[in-house]
Design a protein around this motif. Structure first.
Motif, PDB file in Angstrom:
ATOM      1  N   LEU A 173       0.836  -1.208   0.000  1.00 27.79           N
ATOM      2  CA  LEU A 173       0.000   0.000   0.000  1.00 27.79           C
ATOM      3  C   LEU A 173       0.867   1.254   0.000  1.00 27.79           C
ATOM      4  O   LEU A 173       0.562   2.231  -0.690  1.00 27.79           O
ATOM      5  CB  LEU A 173      -0.932  -0.001   1.213  1.00 27.79           C
ATOM      6  N   CYS A 174       1.943   1.214   0.789  1.00 25.63           N
ATOM      7  CA  CYS A 174       2.822   2.387   0.862  1.00 25.63           C
ATOM      8  C   CYS A 174       3.455   2.638  -0.505  1.00 25.63           C
ATOM      9  O   CYS A 174       3.510   3.775  -0.983  1.00 25.63           O
ATOM     10  CB  CYS A 174       3.886   2.162   1.947  1.00 25.63           C
ATOM     11  N   GLU A 175       3.900   1.554  -1.160  1.00 23.03           N
ATOM     12  CA  GLU A 175       4.494   1.676  -2.489  1.00 23.03           C
ATOM     13  C   GLU A 175       3.458   2.196  -3.497  1.00 23.03           C
ATOM     14  O   GLU A 175       3.800   2.956  -4.402  1.00 23.03           O
ATOM     15  CB  GLU A 175       4.984   0.307  -2.932  1.00 23.03           C
ATOM     16  N   ALA A 176       2.204   1.813  -3.305  1.00 21.54           N
ATOM     17  CA  ALA A 176       1.142   2.283  -4.214  1.00 21.54           C
ATOM     18  C   ALA A 176       0.852   3.763  -3.999  1.00 21.54           C
ATOM     19  O   ALA A 176       0.247   4.409  -4.850  1.00 21.54           O
ATOM     20  CB  ALA A 176      -0.125   1.466  -4.003  1.00 21.54           C
ATOM     21  N   GLY A 177       1.233   4.299  -2.823  1.00 23.31           N
ATOM     22  CA  GLY A 177       1.111   5.744  -2.608  1.00 23.31           C
ATOM     23  C   GLY A 177       0.125   6.196  -1.553  1.00 23.31           C
ATOM     24  O   GLY A 177      -0.149   7.394  -1.450  1.00 23.31           O
ATOM     25  N   VAL A 178      -0.444   5.255  -0.747  1.00 24.86           N
ATOM     26  CA  VAL A 178      -1.397   5.734   0.279  1.00 24.86           C
ATOM     27  C   VAL A 178      -0.704   6.763   1.174  1.00 24.86           C
ATOM     28  O   VAL A 178       0.477   6.640   1.485  1.00 24.86           O
ATOM     29  CB  VAL A 178      -1.982   4.581   1.156  1.00 24.86           C
ATOM     30  N   GLN A 179      -1.467   7.754   1.591  1.00 28.47           N
ATOM     31  CA  GLN A 179      -0.869   8.816   2.418  1.00 28.47           C
ATOM     32  C   GLN A 179      -0.959   8.492   3.904  1.00 28.47           C
ATOM     33  O   GLN A 179      -0.256   9.075   4.729  1.00 28.47           O
ATOM     34  CB  GLN A 179      -1.556  10.147   2.150  1.00 28.47           C
ATOM     35  N   LEU A 180      -1.888   7.576   4.267  1.00 32.03           N
ATOM     36  CA  LEU A 180      -2.102   7.193   5.666  1.00 32.03           C
ATOM     37  C   LEU A 180      -2.377   5.696   5.685  1.00 32.03           C
ATOM     38  O   LEU A 180      -2.908   5.139   4.719  1.00 32.03           O
ATOM     39  CB  LEU A 180      -3.333   7.909   6.246  1.00 32.03           C
ATOM     40  N   LEU A 181      -2.042   5.050   6.814  1.00 29.34           N
ATOM     41  CA  LEU A 181      -2.315   3.607   6.899  1.00 29.34           C
ATOM     42  C   LEU A 181      -2.893   3.283   8.269  1.00 29.34           C
ATOM     43  O   LEU A 181      -2.337   3.682   9.301  1.00 29.34           O
ATOM     44  CB  LEU A 181      -1.019   2.810   6.689  1.00 29.34           C
ATOM     45  N   LEU A 182      -4.014   2.559   8.269  1.00 28.26           N
ATOM     46  CA  LEU A 182      -4.627   2.089   9.512  1.00 28.26           C
ATOM     47  C   LEU A 182      -4.351   0.597   9.654  1.00 28.26           C
ATOM     48  O   LEU A 182      -4.571  -0.176   8.715  1.00 28.26           O
ATOM     49  CB  LEU A 182      -6.148   2.326   9.485  1.00 28.26           C
ATOM     50  N   VAL A 183      -3.867   0.201  10.831  1.00 31.85           N
ATOM     51  CA  VAL A 183      -3.583  -1.207  11.126  1.00 31.85           C
ATOM     52  C   VAL A 183      -4.515  -1.624  12.247  1.00 31.85           C
ATOM     53  O   VAL A 183      -4.487  -1.035  13.330  1.00 31.85           O
ATOM     54  CB  VAL A 183      -2.105  -1.370  11.550  1.00 31.85           C
ATOM     55  N   GLU A 184      -5.356  -2.638  11.981  1.00 30.72           N
ATOM     56  CA  GLU A 184      -6.363  -3.025  12.976  1.00 30.72           C
ATOM     57  C   GLU A 184      -6.082  -4.413  13.553  1.00 30.72           C
ATOM     58  O   GLU A 184      -5.836  -5.386  12.813  1.00 30.72           O
ATOM     59  CB  GLU A 184      -7.767  -3.025  12.329  1.00 30.72           C
ATOM     60  N   ALA A 185      -6.137  -4.492  14.882  1.00 26.03           N
ATOM     61  CA  ALA A 185      -6.078  -5.764  15.615  1.00 26.03           C
ATOM     62  C   ALA A 185      -4.889  -6.631  15.216  1.00 26.03           C
ATOM     63  O   ALA A 185      -5.052  -7.754  14.726  1.00 26.03           O
ATOM     64  CB  ALA A 185      -7.396  -6.529  15.449  1.00 26.03           C
ATOM     65  N   VAL A 186      -3.692  -6.086  15.413  1.00 25.07           N
ATOM     66  CA  VAL A 186      -2.467  -6.878  15.217  1.00 25.07           C
ATOM     67  C   VAL A 186      -1.591  -6.700  16.452  1.00 25.07           C
ATOM     68  O   VAL A 186      -1.713  -5.700  17.173  1.00 25.07           O
ATOM     69  CB  VAL A 186      -1.677  -6.459  13.947  1.00 25.07           C
ATOM     70  N   PRO A 187      -0.672  -7.634  16.734  1.00 26.58           N
ATOM     71  CA  PRO A 187       0.195  -7.497  17.904  1.00 26.58           C
ATOM     72  C   PRO A 187       1.045  -6.221  17.822  1.00 26.58           C
ATOM     73  O   PRO A 187       1.449  -5.807  16.721  1.00 26.58           O
ATOM     74  CB  PRO A 187       1.075  -8.748  17.841  1.00 26.58           C
ATOM     75  N   PRO A 188       1.343  -5.612  18.979  1.00 28.97           N
ATOM     76  CA  PRO A 188       2.081  -4.346  18.994  1.00 28.97           C
ATOM     77  C   PRO A 188       3.425  -4.409  18.267  1.00 28.97           C
ATOM     78  O   PRO A 188       3.804  -3.443  17.596  1.00 28.97           O
ATOM     79  CB  PRO A 188       2.316  -4.086  20.496  1.00 28.97           C
ATOM     80  N   GLU A 189       4.135  -5.557  18.346  1.00 24.08           N
ATOM     81  CA  GLU A 189       5.460  -5.598  17.705  1.00 24.08           C
ATOM     82  C   GLU A 189       5.350  -5.559  16.180  1.00 24.08           C
ATOM     83  O   GLU A 189       6.232  -5.030  15.505  1.00 24.08           O
ATOM     84  CB  GLU A 189       6.293  -6.798  18.177  1.00 24.08           C
ATOM     85  N   VAL A 190       4.251  -6.103  15.639  1.00 18.65           N
ATOM     86  CA  VAL A 190       4.059  -6.075  14.179  1.00 18.65           C
ATOM     87  C   VAL A 190       3.735  -4.637  13.753  1.00 18.65           C
ATOM     88  O   VAL A 190       4.301  -4.111  12.797  1.00 18.65           O
ATOM     89  CB  VAL A 190       2.920  -7.045  13.761  1.00 18.65           C
ATOM     90  N   ALA A 191       2.829  -3.986  14.509  1.00 18.93           N
ATOM     91  CA  ALA A 191       2.453  -2.598  14.191  1.00 18.93           C
ATOM     92  C   ALA A 191       3.672  -1.677  14.328  1.00 18.93           C
ATOM     93  O   ALA A 191       3.889  -0.794  13.478  1.00 18.93           O
ATOM     94  CB  ALA A 191       1.336  -2.144  15.124  1.00 18.93           C
ATOM     95  N   ALA A 192       4.478  -1.889  15.365  1.00 20.61           N
ATOM     96  CA  ALA A 192       5.656  -1.035  15.591  1.00 20.61           C
ATOM     97  C   ALA A 192       6.661  -1.191  14.455  1.00 20.61           C
ATOM     98  O   ALA A 192       7.260  -0.201  13.996  1.00 20.61           O
ATOM     99  CB  ALA A 192       6.308  -1.383  16.926  1.00 20.61           C
ATOM    100  N   PHE A 193       6.827  -2.422  13.959  1.00 20.96           N
ATOM    101  CA  PHE A 193       7.755  -2.664  12.836  1.00 20.96           C
ATOM    102  C   PHE A 193       7.303  -1.886  11.608  1.00 20.96           C
ATOM    103  O   PHE A 193       8.095  -1.241  10.921  1.00 20.96           O
ATOM    104  CB  PHE A 193       7.821  -4.175  12.551  1.00 20.96           C
ATOM    105  N   ILE A 194       5.989  -1.941  11.350  1.00 20.61           N
ATOM    106  CA  ILE A 194       5.435  -1.226  10.183  1.00 20.61           C
ATOM    107  C   ILE A 194       5.603   0.281  10.375  1.00 20.61           C
ATOM    108  O   ILE A 194       6.008   1.007   9.469  1.00 20.61           O
ATOM    109  CB  ILE A 194       3.949  -1.618   9.981  1.00 20.61           C
ATOM    110  N   ARG A 195       5.294   0.760  11.587  1.00 21.13           N
ATOM    111  CA  ARG A 195       5.447   2.199  11.889  1.00 21.13           C
ATOM    112  C   ARG A 195       6.895   2.663  11.632  1.00 21.13           C
ATOM    113  O   ARG A 195       7.126   3.718  11.042  1.00 21.13           O
ATOM    114  CB  ARG A 195       5.057   2.445  13.352  1.00 21.13           C
ATOM    115  N   ASP A 196       7.853   1.841  12.068  1.00 24.67           N
ATOM    116  CA  ASP A 196       9.258   2.232  11.910  1.00 24.67           C
ATOM    117  C   ASP A 196       9.705   2.173  10.455  1.00 24.67           C
ATOM    118  O   ASP A 196      10.559   2.948  10.036  1.00 24.67           O
ATOM    119  CB  ASP A 196      10.156   1.320  12.750  1.00 24.67           C
TER     120      ASP A 196
END
Ligand code: KIV
Length: 282
Positions: A173-196
């Motif tokens: 999605l990021c490569e496709a160009g989305v300006q914002l990304l919502l991550v729902e109901a995933v473990p914190p370490e997975v979300a943190a990896f994506i955030r970083d």
């Protein structure tokens, strides 16, 4: 009142480590409360199916309903970044449908961005909407519109195979160009990896604290939705309790003749009451 934030400000908030606050709203009064509270973003989510219409899920929600509620929210929060949620059936069939629906959100409800569910499989839709000039928020992890395929409303990314799929969705999605990304109901370490890893704001709902901002459903926060409460919800008020006890008082007062009182009545204009008394005796 603080100035309305745009995409540039939201990206700057990520860069400077300032948390982004995000809530759903479906109507004018709630939107005014949220703007007064200073939320950075409002989502007119298809969760309105459950929270407003009493459907069992989001599947029956239509584009027309999303537009009507987005219009009301925009009127209540003219200075807040509003995201319109693309309901099931408004973008799945083809890119043309996706562009038409996204443009409706802009033209009819004046939203700032649209959100649609899905990662790798949604890339073509995302590109088409972005090409049409509409800002896009991706939505991955637990995606309620496809909860049937996911085996129910279940947290995602809890096994290494599932976590890799969530990360691949985020990258696509990021490569496709989305300006914002919502991550729902995933473990914190997975979300943190994506955030970083991603340069765009990564917002979470049920994804722990290590993301760029938090989203919650306002009906859960205020306690107006009572059918069920997901694990990640923090309830800040019991509006259902307050409303039910106020309405119970009203019912009691009317039955007891305690309402209305003198102060709730209109009176005839000076001199007109005598004329009316005479008229009733004619
Ligand atoms: O519709 C909605 O409110 C949503 C949230 C559950 C993320 O999409």
């Amino acid at each position: 009142m603080s100035a309305k934030k745009g995409l540039f400000d939201l990206h700057e908030m990520k860069r400077s480590g300032q948390k982004i606050t995000w809530l759903t709203a479906y109507d004018y009064p709630t939107a005014t409360f949220e703007e007064a509270a200073g939320v950075d973003m409002i989502l007119v989510g298809d969760s309105l199916g459950m929270c407003v219409y009493g459907y069992p899920g989001t599947v029956p929600v239509t584009m027309d309903q999303c537009i009507v509620h987005s219009e009301a929210v925009r009127r209540g929060a003219p200075n807040t970044f509003v995201v319109g949620d693309m309901p099931l059936g408004s973008y799945q069939a083809c890119d043309e449908d996706a562009v038409r629906s996204a443009i409706r959100f802009l033209k009819e409800a004046n939203v700032d961005a649209i959100k649609l569910e899905g990662g790798v499989r949604t890339v073509s839709r995302v590109r088409a909407i972005l090409d049409a000039g509409v800002a896009v928020c991706g939505h991955i992890g637990l995606t309620p519109q496809s909860s049937g395929q996911l085996g129910g409303h279940k947290a995602q990314g809890r096994t290494i195979e599932s976590a890799k799929l969530v990360v691949e969705d985020a990258r696509a999605l990021c490569e496709a160009g989305v300006q914002l990304l919502l991550v729902e109901a995933v473990p914190p370490e997975v979300a943190a990896f994506i955030r970083d890893e991603l340069p765009i704001p990564v917002l979470g709902i049920g994804a722990g604290e290590q993301v760029d901002g938090q989203l919650l459903i306002v009906s859960d926060v205020l306690g107006t939705f009572q059918a069920f409460t997901p694990k990640f919800v923090k309830k800040y008020a019991d509006i259902a309790g307050v409303a039910t006890s106020a309405l119970t008082e009203y019912v009691k007062d009317v039955r007891a003749g305690a309402f209305p009182e003198e102060q709730h009545c209109y009176h005839m204009l000076a001199g007109e009451d005598e004329k009316f008394a005479a008229y009733t005796k004619e």
